[in-house]
Design a protein around this motif. Structure first.
Motif, short mmCIF file in Angstrom:
data_model
loop_
_atom_site.label_atom_id
_atom_site.label_comp_id
_atom_site.label_asym_id
_atom_site.label_seq_id
_atom_site.Cartn_x
_atom_site.Cartn_y
_atom_site.Cartn_z
N LYS A 1 -7.95 7.48 -2.80
CA LYS A 1 -7.83 6.47 -3.86
C LYS A 1 -6.40 6.44 -4.36
O LYS A 1 -5.77 7.48 -4.51
N VAL A 2 -5.90 5.25 -4.59
CA VAL A 2 -4.56 5.06 -5.12
C VAL A 2 -4.66 4.14 -6.34
O VAL A 2 -5.29 3.09 -6.27
N ASN A 3 -4.04 4.55 -7.43
CA ASN A 3 -3.93 3.71 -8.62
C ASN A 3 -2.45 3.40 -8.83
O ASN A 3 -1.62 4.30 -8.86
N VAL A 4 -2.13 2.12 -8.94
CA VAL A 4 -0.75 1.66 -9.09
C VAL A 4 -0.63 0.95 -10.43
O VAL A 4 -1.40 0.03 -10.73
N TRP A 5 0.37 1.35 -11.21
CA TRP A 5 0.69 0.68 -12.45
C TRP A 5 2.11 0.18 -12.36
O TRP A 5 3.02 0.94 -12.00
N ALA B 1 -9.00 3.33 -0.87
CA ALA B 1 -9.35 2.44 -1.98
C ALA B 1 -8.12 2.34 -2.89
O ALA B 1 -7.32 3.27 -2.97
N MET B 2 -7.96 1.19 -3.57
CA MET B 2 -6.76 0.99 -4.38
C MET B 2 -7.07 0.12 -5.58
O MET B 2 -7.86 -0.82 -5.49
N THR B 3 -6.42 0.42 -6.70
CA THR B 3 -6.44 -0.41 -7.89
C THR B 3 -5.00 -0.63 -8.32
O THR B 3 -4.20 0.31 -8.30
#
Length: 131
Positions: free
Chosen positions: A78-82, A106-108
């Motif tokens: 999982k990757v979360n990018v802000w 998975a990515m957000t």
């Protein structure tokens, strides 16, 4: 039972709009790793002023953090990018694909007003699992 991390895009759901996978399955018994958000500092702790330089440094820092635990991009689930600025997708995906090839997690992604310091333009958090 499958003892490998698997990635799928289920039938009946539209295809991803970017380089990610809808579902990542982590087998029972895997070790879970969660990173703090990685930012675009260089080895001296300096933060470049341009967005794409920060993106490059961020991916370099992600690789180094993974290597410190003998993890590879195949272990990322999982990757979360802000981001505080509009992402240059051509540049971002060029860096992304150097890390992932085509084994996308998975990515957000979220655009936000501000990160921890005013000069930080992008921060990426990684979740990984390994058998």
């Amino acid at each position: 039972m499958n003892n490998k991390i698997t990635r799928t895009n289920p039938v009946g759901v539209s295809a991803p709009v970017g380089n990610y996978t809808h579902i990542t399955r982590i087998p029972k018994g895997a070790d879970l790793f969660v990173t703090s958000g990685q930012i675009g500092t260089d080895l001296n702790g300096q933060i470049p002023s341009t967005f794409n330089e920060q993106v490059s440094h961020t991916f370099t820092n992600i690789k180094r953090v993974l290597e410190s635990e003998q993890l590879t991009s195949k272990d990322i689930i999982k990757v979360n990018v802000w981001s505080t600025e509009k992402i240059d997708w051509d540049f971002f995906y060029a860096e992304w694909d150097k890390l992932f090839d085509t084994a996308y997690p998975a990515m957000t992604i979220a655009y936000i007003v501000e990160l921890g310091l005013p000069e930080i333009k992008i921060e990426i958090e990684i979740w990984a699992a390994q058998m």
